[in-house]
Enzyme design. Structure first.
Site, PDB file in Angstrom:
ATOM      1  N   LYS A 214       0.536  -1.109   0.377  1.00 45.62           N
ATOM      2  CA  LYS A 214      -0.109  -0.184  -0.189  1.00 45.62           C
ATOM      3  C   LYS A 214       1.133   1.553  -0.073  1.00 45.62           C
ATOM      4  CE  LYS A 214      -3.522   2.070   2.356  1.00 45.62           C
ATOM      5  NZ  LYS A 214      -4.312   2.496   3.672  1.00 45.62           N
ATOM      6  N   GLU A 220      10.697  -4.977   3.851  1.00 46.48           N
ATOM      7  CA  GLU A 220      10.904  -6.013   3.967  1.00 46.48           C
ATOM      8  C   GLU A 220      10.749  -6.755   2.445  1.00 46.48           C
ATOM      9  OE1 GLU A 220       9.332  -4.651   6.682  1.00 46.48           O
ATOM     10  OE2 GLU A 220       9.612  -6.462   8.179  1.00 46.48           O
ATOM     11  N   GLY A 275      -5.159  -1.682   4.949  1.00 45.43           N
ATOM     12  CA  GLY A 275      -3.956  -2.734   4.197  1.00 45.43           C
ATOM     13  C   GLY A 275      -4.966  -4.460   4.515  1.00 45.43           C
ATOM     14  N   ARG A 276      -5.766  -4.764   5.874  1.00 44.75           N
ATOM     15  CA  ARG A 276      -6.153  -6.176   5.918  1.00 44.75           C
ATOM     16  C   ARG A 276      -7.448  -5.927   5.593  1.00 44.75           C
ATOM     17  NH1 ARG A 276      -4.913  -2.728   9.803  1.00 44.75           N
ATOM     18  NH2 ARG A 276      -6.581  -1.537  11.989  1.00 44.75           N
ATOM     19  N   GLU A 361      -4.809  -7.143  14.775  1.00 47.39           N
ATOM     20  CA  GLU A 361      -4.154  -4.794  14.439  1.00 47.39           C
ATOM     21  C   GLU A 361      -5.537  -4.780  13.938  1.00 47.39           C
ATOM     22  OE1 GLU A 361      -2.828  -4.313  10.194  1.00 47.39           O
ATOM     23  OE2 GLU A 361      -0.732  -4.739  10.950  1.00 47.39           O
ATOM     24  N   HIS A 392      -4.250 -32.821  17.953  1.00 42.39           N
ATOM     25  CA  HIS A 392      -3.227 -34.094  18.461  1.00 42.39           C
ATOM     26  C   HIS A 392      -1.711 -32.977  18.936  1.00 42.39           C
ATOM     27  CE1 HIS A 392      -5.291 -37.003  16.571  1.00 42.39           C
ATOM     28  NE2 HIS A 392      -5.345 -36.614  16.042  1.00 42.39           N
ATOM     29  N   LYS A 523       9.180   0.030  14.157  1.00 44.27           N
ATOM     30  CA  LYS A 523       9.375   0.042  12.670  1.00 44.27           C
ATOM     31  C   LYS A 523      10.604   1.150  12.741  1.00 44.27           C
ATOM     32  CE  LYS A 523       5.923  -1.013   9.227  1.00 44.27           C
ATOM     33  NZ  LYS A 523       4.736  -0.044   8.670  1.00 44.27           N
TER      34      LYS A 523
HETATM   35  O1  F6P Z   1       3.113  -2.919   9.886  1.00 49.65           O
HETATM   36  C1  F6P Z   1       2.757  -3.327   9.816  1.00 49.65           C
HETATM   37  C2  F6P Z   1       1.513  -3.198   8.251  1.00 49.65           C
HETATM   38  O2  F6P Z   1       1.807  -1.836   7.540  1.00 49.65           O
HETATM   39  C3  F6P Z   1      -0.620  -3.378   8.202  1.00 49.65           C
HETATM   40  O3  F6P Z   1      -1.171  -2.463   8.381  1.00 49.65           O
HETATM   41  C4  F6P Z   1      -0.120  -3.211   6.806  1.00 49.65           C
HETATM   42  O4  F6P Z   1      -1.187  -4.517   5.880  1.00 49.65           O
HETATM   43  C5  F6P Z   1       1.164  -3.776   6.484  1.00 49.65           C
HETATM   44  O5  F6P Z   1       2.354  -3.440   7.099  1.00 49.65           O
HETATM   45  C6  F6P Z   1       1.399  -3.990   4.980  1.00 49.65           C
HETATM   46  O6  F6P Z   1       2.056  -2.762   4.538  1.00 49.65           O
HETATM   47  P1  F6P Z   1       2.526  -2.540   2.896  1.00 49.65           P
HETATM   48  O7  F6P Z   1       1.062  -3.059   2.332  1.00 49.65           O
HETATM   49  O8  F6P Z   1       2.398  -0.424   2.724  1.00 49.65           O
HETATM   50  O9  F6P Z   1       3.617  -3.180   2.692  1.00 49.65           O
END
Ligand code: F6P
Length: 532
Positions: A214, A220, A275-276, A361, A392, A523
Site C-alpha cells: 500500500k 521487507e 491493508g487488512r 491489528e 493432536h 519500525k
Molecule cells: O506493519 C503493518 C502494516 O502496516 C500492515 O498494516 C500492512 O498490511 C502491512 O504492514 C504492509 O504494508 P504495505 O502494504 O504498505 O507494504
C-alpha cells in the site's frame, strides 16, 4: 464516532455484568433443549452459524442487543457506509465496502469513488486474464508459468489465504489452448531463504513478480523486490526488459513509477482501503490470476451480499452482529481472553493467520476514540490453525487447561475433492469438528467418569487414582460455522462476516479498528538502528 459515555457506564454493560455473576446451567444441560439449539442456529448466504454451544440464554442475548443499541451501533454502521472519516486518528474513511459494489448499485459514497473502483477492477482483471491466457509474455517471449507475490501483512495474508481456499476451483480459462495455469506463490518474509526456496524451483524467463505494498515503502517488501530483480538479471533478463516481469500494486503510484515500474503494470488502490481490508482491491490480483475474472467477481458478490445482510438484517438475526456480541460476552464477561480459530478444511489452512491480522491489528487497542484508556479488554488473543492437527497438539489445553478459551470451528458441509475416498476423508473431518464442539461444551463430570471407568472393569482404587485426570470440566464456549461448500461466494461472505464482526466490536468498545499505530514504533527503532 465519539460517544459521550464509556462502555462500562452503559446500563446494558451493568446488566451484563450482573448476568455474568448469576449461575447459568452447564452447557451439558442447555444442550438438552432442542428448541434452544434450534433457535441458536442461523443460516444465510451459504453459511450456517451454530451458537448452541455458547453460554447464552434469552436474557443474555437481550442485554447484548441493548448494549449494541446503547453503543450507537446503528449510527456507526451508517457512518462506515457513508464514507465518513471513521478512521478518526488518520481522519479518513474506511471504504472497503465500496470495493465490492457493482455497476448499477445505488451507492452512498461518491460516484467518483464508484467509477474509480470499477475502472481499476476491470483493469487488473483484464491483466489477470491476459496472464492466464498466456498473452502476457516475459523477456524471451514466453508465457508466464509462475507468479510470485511479494508483500507482507495485508499485502500477503488475504490473497494468500484466498488462493489456497479457492484452489478447489482453479481451472483453465475457456478457449485456452493449454490447460496450464500459472502457479501462484507467496513470499512475505524478508529472510533470504524464503525467497530462495521459491525462486530456485522457477524459470526466470517465465516468472512474473507482483510487488504488493500500500505504502510502497515497507522495508521487507522493497528488499524482496530488489533481490527478485537481481535474480532475474543474473539469470539472463536484460535490464531493459525487467519491467515485463514486474507488477506493482499500491496506493502510492508515484513512488512505484519513480521506482521504474511501467504505468500499464501499476494497479492502484486508495488510502481509504486498510491493508487488512484490501484483498477486494487490486491486492486481489494473485487471486484473480488463480481463479479468473468471473470467479473473482463472484467472490466480490459474496462479500457484497454480506455487506447487505449486515446493513439490513434485524440484529437478532444478523450474523456478524451476533458473532460480535457473543464474542464480547465471552471476552469481557466470561473472561475468555484468548480465542481459538479452528478450521476443519485444509483449504482454510491460512485462515487463522489472516484473521489474526484482521482482529488483532484492528482491535488490539488500548485507548478509545477520545484517547481515554480503555477500562475493558479489547481484542482477545486470536490463535489456532487447522483443527484436526490442533487436536493432536494443543487441544489438551482447551479441554483441561486452566484457561477458558472460546473457539470458532469452521467446516465445510460438502466437499468435492476428486481423490477417491475423498468423501470418507471429509466425513472424518465433519465428525471430528462436531465431536470437539460437543466435548468442549459437555465435558465429563467426575461422577460420569467414575461410572465409565467402573463399567470398563477398573477396581474402585484404580478408579480413584485416575478419575480426576479423566474428568473434563466442559462448559467451554464455541461457535460452529459451516460453509455449504467452498466457493468464491461463500468465502467472500465468510470473510466479510468477520470484517463486520470486528467493526461491531470496535463500535461497542469505542475504538478505531482502522489504524495500526502499534506497529510503528518498532519500525522506527529498526530504522534508527540501521542508520546508527
Ligand atoms: O506493519 C503493518 C502494516 O502496516 C500492515 O498494516 C500492512 O498490511 C502491512 O504492514 C504492509 O504494508 P504495505 O502494504 O504498505 O507494504
Amino acid at each position: 464516532m465519539k460517544p459521550l459515555k464509556s462502555v462500562t457506564s452503559l446500563n446494558a454493560w451493568s446488566a451484563l455484568e450482573a448476568l455474568s455473576q448469576r449461575e447459568m446451567p452447564h452447557l451439558r444441560e442447555l444442550l438438552k433443549d432442542p428448541v434452544r439449539s434450534h433457535s441458536l442456529n442461523l443460516k444465510g448466504l451459504g453459511l450456517e452459524l451454530d451458537f448452541s454451544c455458547q453460554r447464552i440464554n434469552a436474557e443474555v442475548m437481550q442485554a447484548l442487543q441493548e448494549l449494541a443499541k446503547e453503543s450507537s451501533l446503528a449510527q456507526q454502521i451508517k457512518s462506515l457506509f457513508l464514507g465518513e472519516a471513521v478512521n478518526t486518528s488518520e481522519q479518513r474513511a474506511a471504504l472497503h465496502p465500496a470495493l465490492r459494489s457493482i455497476e448499477g448499485d445505488t451507492v452512498s459514497w461518491s460516484q467518483d469513488i464508484a467509477r474509480d473502483v470499477r475502472v481499476e477492477l476491470n483493469r487488473f482483471c483484464a491483466f489477470a486474464e491476459n496472464v492466464r491466457q498466456q498473452k502476457h509474455l516475459g523477456f524471451s517471449d514466453q508465457a508466464f508459468t509462475d507468479v510470485v507475490n511479494l508483500g507482507i501483512g495485508g499485502s500477503d495474508l488475504g490473497p494468500r489465504m484466498c488462493v489456497q481456499a479457492l484452489s478447489n476451483t482453479h481451472s483453465s480459462p475457456q478457449g485456452s489452448s493449454s490447460n496450464k495455469l500459472p502457479r501462484v506463490h507467496f513470499v512475505s518474509n524478508v529472510d533470504a531463504w524464503a525467497l530462495y526456496k521459491v525462486v530456485r524451483e522457477l524459470n526466470p524467463k517465465t516468472t512474473l513478480f507482483i510487488v504488493q505494498s500500500k505504502t510502497f515503502s515497507t522495508q521487507e517488501t522493497l528488499l524482496l523486490a530488489s533481490s527478485a530483480k537481481e535474480w532475474l538479471v543474473q539469470n539472463g533478463c536484460p535490464p531493459d526488459q525487467l519491467c515485463r516481469h514486474l507488477v506493482a500494486v499500491t496506493a502510492n503510484t508515484a513512488l512505484a513509477l519513480k521506482s521504474g515500474y511501467q504505468e500499464s503494470q501499476i494497479f492502484k488502490f486508495w488510502d481509504w482501503v486498510g491493508g487488512r481490508y484490501s484483498v477486494w482491491s487490486a491486492i486481489g490480483l494473485p487471486l484473480a490470476i488463480a481463479i479468473g475474472e468471473k470467479k473473482f467477481k463472484e467472490f466480490l458478490s459474496g462479500a457484497r451480499a454480506m455487506d447487505d445482510h449486515f446493513v439490513h438484517t434485524p440484529w437478532d438475526r444478523n450474523l456478524p452482529i451476533l458473532l460480535a456480541l457473543i464474542g464480547i460476552w465471552n471476552n469481557n464477561f466470561l473472561k475468555a481472553n484468548t480465542h481459538n480459530v479452528a478450521p476443519y478444511s485444509f483449504l482454510l489452512s491460512h485462515f487463522t493467520p489472516y484473521l489474526q491480522q484482521l482482529e488483532m491489528e484492528s482491535n488490539g487497542k488500548g485507548v478509545d476514540h477520545n484517547m481515554q484508556a480503555l477500562e475493558v479488554n479489547s481484542s482477545p488473543i486470536v490463535w489456532g490453525g487447522l483443527g484436526i492437527d490442533g487436536q493432536h497438539a494443543y487441544f489438551q489445553l482447551l479441554h483441561q487447561g486452566s484457561h477458558l478459551v472460546s473457539v470458532d470451528f469452521i467446516g465445510l458441509k460438502t466437499d468435492s475433492c476428486p481423490l477417491s475416498h475423498a468423501q470418507e476423508h471429509h466425513a472424518c473431518l465433519v465428525l471430528n469438528m462436531k465431536a470437539q464442539a460437543k466435548a468442549l461444551a459437555q465435558g465429563r463430570s467426575l461422577e460420569d467418569t467414575i461410572k465409565e471407568l467402573s463399567q470398563i472393569g477398573l477396581s474402585e482404587s484404580e478408579v480413584a487414582q485416575i478419575a480426576g485426570h479423566r474428568t473434563f470440566r466442559g462448559n467451554s464456549p464455541s461457535t460452529s460455522i459451516w460453509l455449504d461448500e467452498m466457493t468464491p461466494k461463500t468465502l467472500g461472505a465468510l470473510m466479510v462476516l468477520y470484517e463486520h464482526k470486528v467493526f461491531t466490536q470496535a463500535a461497542i468498545w469505542s475504538i478505531n479498528p482502522f489504524d495500526q499505530w502499534g506497529v510503528e514504533l518498532g519500525k522506527k527503532i529498526a530504522q534508527q538502528l540501521k542508520d546508527s
